[in-house]
Design a protein around this motif. Structure first.
Motif, PDB file in Angstrom:
ATOM      1  N   GLY A  35       0.793  -1.221   0.000  1.00 22.42           N
ATOM      2  CA  GLY A  35       0.000   0.000   0.000  1.00 22.42           C
ATOM      3  C   GLY A  35       0.824   1.269   0.000  1.00 22.42           C
ATOM      4  N   GLN A  36       2.145   1.144   0.107  1.00 19.66           N
ATOM      5  CA  GLN A  36       3.003   2.320   0.197  1.00 19.66           C
ATOM      6  C   GLN A  36       4.173   2.299  -0.776  1.00 19.66           C
ATOM      7  OE1 GLN A  36       2.168   4.845   2.159  1.00 19.66           O
ATOM      8  NE2 GLN A  36       0.434   3.778   3.077  1.00 19.66           N
ATOM      9  N   GLU A  37       4.828   1.163  -0.887  1.00 19.34           N
ATOM     10  CA  GLU A  37       6.098   1.099  -1.614  1.00 19.34           C
ATOM     11  C   GLU A  37       5.925   1.352  -3.112  1.00 19.34           C
ATOM     12  OE1 GLU A  37       7.732  -2.881  -1.517  1.00 19.34           O
ATOM     13  OE2 GLU A  37       5.714  -3.730  -1.467  1.00 19.34           O
ATOM     14  N   ALA A  38       6.984   1.861  -3.715  1.00 21.99           N
ATOM     15  CA  ALA A  38       7.003   2.062  -5.160  1.00 21.99           C
ATOM     16  C   ALA A  38       7.291   0.731  -5.844  1.00 21.99           C
ATOM     17  CB  ALA A  38       8.073   3.085  -5.527  1.00 21.99           C
ATOM     18  N   PHE A  39       6.738   0.543  -7.025  1.00 23.01           N
ATOM     19  CA  PHE A  39       6.977  -0.688  -7.780  1.00 23.01           C
ATOM     20  C   PHE A  39       6.878  -0.385  -9.264  1.00 23.01           C
ATOM     21  CE2 PHE A  39       2.553  -0.321  -6.681  1.00 23.01           C
ATOM     22  CZ  PHE A  39       1.842  -0.762  -7.777  1.00 23.01           C
ATOM     23  N   GLU A  40       7.311  -1.353 -10.079  1.00 26.89           N
ATOM     24  CA  GLU A  40       7.392  -1.133 -11.525  1.00 26.89           C
ATOM     25  C   GLU A  40       6.401  -1.966 -12.322  1.00 26.89           C
ATOM     26  OE1 GLU A  40      12.102  -0.369 -12.211  1.00 26.89           O
ATOM     27  OE2 GLU A  40      11.535  -2.236 -11.211  1.00 26.89           O
ATOM     28  N   VAL A  41       6.031  -3.124 -11.792  1.00 23.91           N
ATOM     29  CA  VAL A  41       5.124  -4.035 -12.490  1.00 23.91           C
ATOM     30  C   VAL A  41       4.028  -4.475 -11.531  1.00 23.91           C
ATOM     31  CG1 VAL A  41       4.906  -6.187 -13.787  1.00 23.91           C
ATOM     32  CG2 VAL A  41       7.046  -4.866 -13.896  1.00 23.91           C
ATOM     33  N   ALA A  42       2.788  -4.458 -11.994  1.00 18.57           N
ATOM     34  CA  ALA A  42       1.658  -4.895 -11.180  1.00 18.57           C
ATOM     35  C   ALA A  42       1.077  -6.182 -11.750  1.00 18.57           C
ATOM     36  CB  ALA A  42       0.580  -3.820 -11.142  1.00 18.57           C
ATOM     37  N   LEU A  43       0.913  -7.172 -10.889  1.00 16.77           N
ATOM     38  CA  LEU A  43       0.204  -8.397 -11.253  1.00 16.77           C
ATOM     39  C   LEU A  43      -1.226  -8.270 -10.737  1.00 16.77           C
ATOM     40  CD1 LEU A  43       0.339 -11.353 -12.342  1.00 16.77           C
ATOM     41  CD2 LEU A  43       0.821 -12.029  -9.983  1.00 16.77           C
ATOM     42  N   ILE A  44      -2.196  -8.471 -11.635  1.00 17.22           N
ATOM     43  CA  ILE A  44      -3.610  -8.318 -11.273  1.00 17.22           C
ATOM     44  C   ILE A  44      -4.384  -9.504 -11.842  1.00 17.22           C
ATOM     45  CG2 ILE A  44      -5.655  -6.848 -11.417  1.00 17.22           C
ATOM     46  CD1 ILE A  44      -3.735  -4.503 -12.080  1.00 17.22           C
ATOM     47  N   GLY A  45      -5.230 -10.110 -11.043  1.00 20.71           N
ATOM     48  CA  GLY A  45      -6.064 -11.207 -11.521  1.00 20.71           C
ATOM     49  C   GLY A  45      -7.444 -10.722 -11.938  1.00 20.71           C
ATOM     50  N   ALA A  46      -7.997 -11.380 -12.958  1.00 25.69           N
ATOM     51  CA  ALA A  46      -9.368 -11.090 -13.402  1.00 25.69           C
ATOM     52  C   ALA A  46     -10.101 -12.423 -13.545  1.00 25.69           C
ATOM     53  CB  ALA A  46      -9.367 -10.321 -14.718  1.00 25.69           C
ATOM     54  N   PRO A  47     -10.592 -12.986 -12.440  1.00 24.59           N
ATOM     55  CA  PRO A  47     -11.176 -14.333 -12.448  1.00 24.59           C
ATOM     56  C   PRO A  47     -12.605 -14.370 -13.001  1.00 24.59           C
ATOM     57  CG  PRO A  47     -11.238 -13.429 -10.235  1.00 24.59           C
ATOM     58  CD  PRO A  47     -10.529 -12.411 -11.089  1.00 24.59           C
ATOM     59  N   LEU A  48     -12.710 -14.191 -14.308  1.00 22.99           N
ATOM     60  CA  LEU A  48     -14.016 -14.155 -14.970  1.00 22.99           C
ATOM     61  C   LEU A  48     -14.040 -15.129 -16.137  1.00 22.99           C
ATOM     62  CD1 LEU A  48     -16.829 -12.809 -15.481  1.00 22.99           C
ATOM     63  CD2 LEU A  48     -15.621 -11.186 -16.962  1.00 22.99           C
ATOM     64  N   SER A  49     -15.039 -16.009 -16.162  1.00 23.34           N
ATOM     65  CA  SER A  49     -15.212 -16.869 -17.340  1.00 23.34           C
ATOM     66  C   SER A  49     -16.677 -17.110 -17.683  1.00 23.34           C
ATOM     67  CB  SER A  49     -14.499 -18.217 -17.145  1.00 23.34           C
ATOM     68  OG  SER A  49     -14.965 -18.880 -15.992  1.00 23.34           O
ATOM     69  N   LYS A  50     -17.581 -16.434 -16.979  1.00 23.30           N
ATOM     70  CA  LYS A  50     -19.000 -16.547 -17.326  1.00 23.30           C
ATOM     71  C   LYS A  50     -19.281 -15.980 -18.709  1.00 23.30           C
ATOM     72  CE  LYS A  50     -20.864 -16.320 -12.597  1.00 23.30           C
ATOM     73  NZ  LYS A  50     -19.599 -16.111 -11.868  1.00 23.30           N
TER      74      LYS A  50
END
Length: 324
Positions: A35-50
């Motif tokens: 919630g605070q640190e700087a980063f370069e790449v974000a991993l995000i899930g999108a668990p949708l298959s309906k």
């Protein structure tokens, strides 16, 4: 922690642990964002298959993807690159409505808009889910960038189905992008198209919109380096940013048994790995996704392992761009 509005902690968490001091596994390196640190790449899930037009358990992919973190290391032997200096953080999964597909798509769009507004220099990598997630992700990106965006799609299918017949689905993301004027047809390149997986009418639609089309056979004959060179040369003078979307069914069925639309004559993993690494290194690439992996149909996580390697090779390209 600065919470993200439409993203929550994933259902599956991994314990980093440390066995061998000379080996760094992904589970030690890809950690939750604090919630605070700087980063370069974000991993995000999108668990949708309906929203898949055929049966798909692709909503299971983000969890299967993360569970494999303990099986792989941060070191690319071929490139002699250790990815550890690249700061990759797991933001979690985008919240999905239980029954409302349109709401799921709105959540994806709003989540991506928020991510790009708050972290303008971060490269988000979206783990689907079916291919319907690409349109709302790009729509959210477009709201923030306000620039001309190009798309390079690796797919056995055109994904230009008419939305009047079933609404927005995994078969419609490219058409949706064009019709909603998020991306111009002439700024889209699709690589890996296969016979007996599309229709003449939809090919004519794609060609009429100016979409560049490359078949899997062309890749086999001309080589992925030449095809990718043509794609980059086509987009470079016109677009300000590029989004890369990888439908894992672009690969041959012998390599990826866990995709809903398996088929022979697809690309090889080596071709795809080389391509995404090159695109990760390209300074116009701002985001990517990997879609249509169904762990419920997989054997020994073979397909999820391929998608994870797609992600890692893309990161090698980013490493070369950001840390070389």
């Amino acid at each position: 922690m600065q919470k993200l509005t439409h993203i929550q902690r994933p259902g599956v968490l991994y314990a980093p642990g440390k066995g061998d001091p000379y080996v760094t596994r992904l589970s030690e390196w890809i950690t939750e964002w604090d919630g605070q640190e700087a980063f370069e790449v974000a991993l995000i899930g999108a668990p949708l298959s309906k929203s898949s037009i055929s049966f798909s358990g692709a909503h299971l992919h983000p969890a299967a993807f993360r569970q494999l973190f303990s099986a792989f290391t941060t070191y690319d032997f071929e490139e002699d690159i250790d990815l550890q200096p690249l700061r990759v953080r797991d933001l979690g999964d985008i919240v999905m409505h239980i029954t409302d597909i349109a709401q799921c798509h709105r959540n994806i769009e709003q989540a991506y808009e928020e991510v790009f507004r708050r972290f303008p220099t971060v490269v988000p990598c979206l783990v689907g889910g079916d291919h319907s997630i690409t349109y709302p992700a790009l729509a959210g990106l477009n709201r923030v960038l306000g620039k001309r965006i190009g798309v390079i799609q690796f797919d056995a299918h055109l994904d230009v189905r008419d939305t009047r017949y079933g609404g927005r689905s995994n078969g419609t993301p490219i058409r949706s992008l064009v019709e909603e004027e998020v991306v111009r047809g002439e700024d889209i390149v699709t690589i890996g198209l296969r016979s007996f997986a599309n229709s003449r009418e939809y090919r004519q639609y794609a060609e009429h919109q100016g979409i560049s089309l490359y078949t899997a056979r062309q890749v086999h004959k001309e080589g992925i380096q030449e095809i990718l060179r043509q794609a980059i040369d086509r987009l470079s003078p016109k677009v300000d940013a590029v989004y890369v979307t990888v439908d894992i069914d672009v690969l041959d069925q012998s390599d990826v048994p866990g995709v809903p639309a398996i088929g022979p004559g697809g690309l090889s993993p080596y071709d795809l790995f080389e391509a995404v690494q090159k695109l990760g290194q390209w300074n116009k690439t701002v985001a990517m996704d990997m879609v249509c992996v169904d762990p419920s149909k997989d054997t020994r996580d073979r397909t999820s392992r391929v998608s994870l390697h797609v992600f890692l090779h893309f990161l090698v390209g980013l490493y070369k761009r950001m840390h070389s």
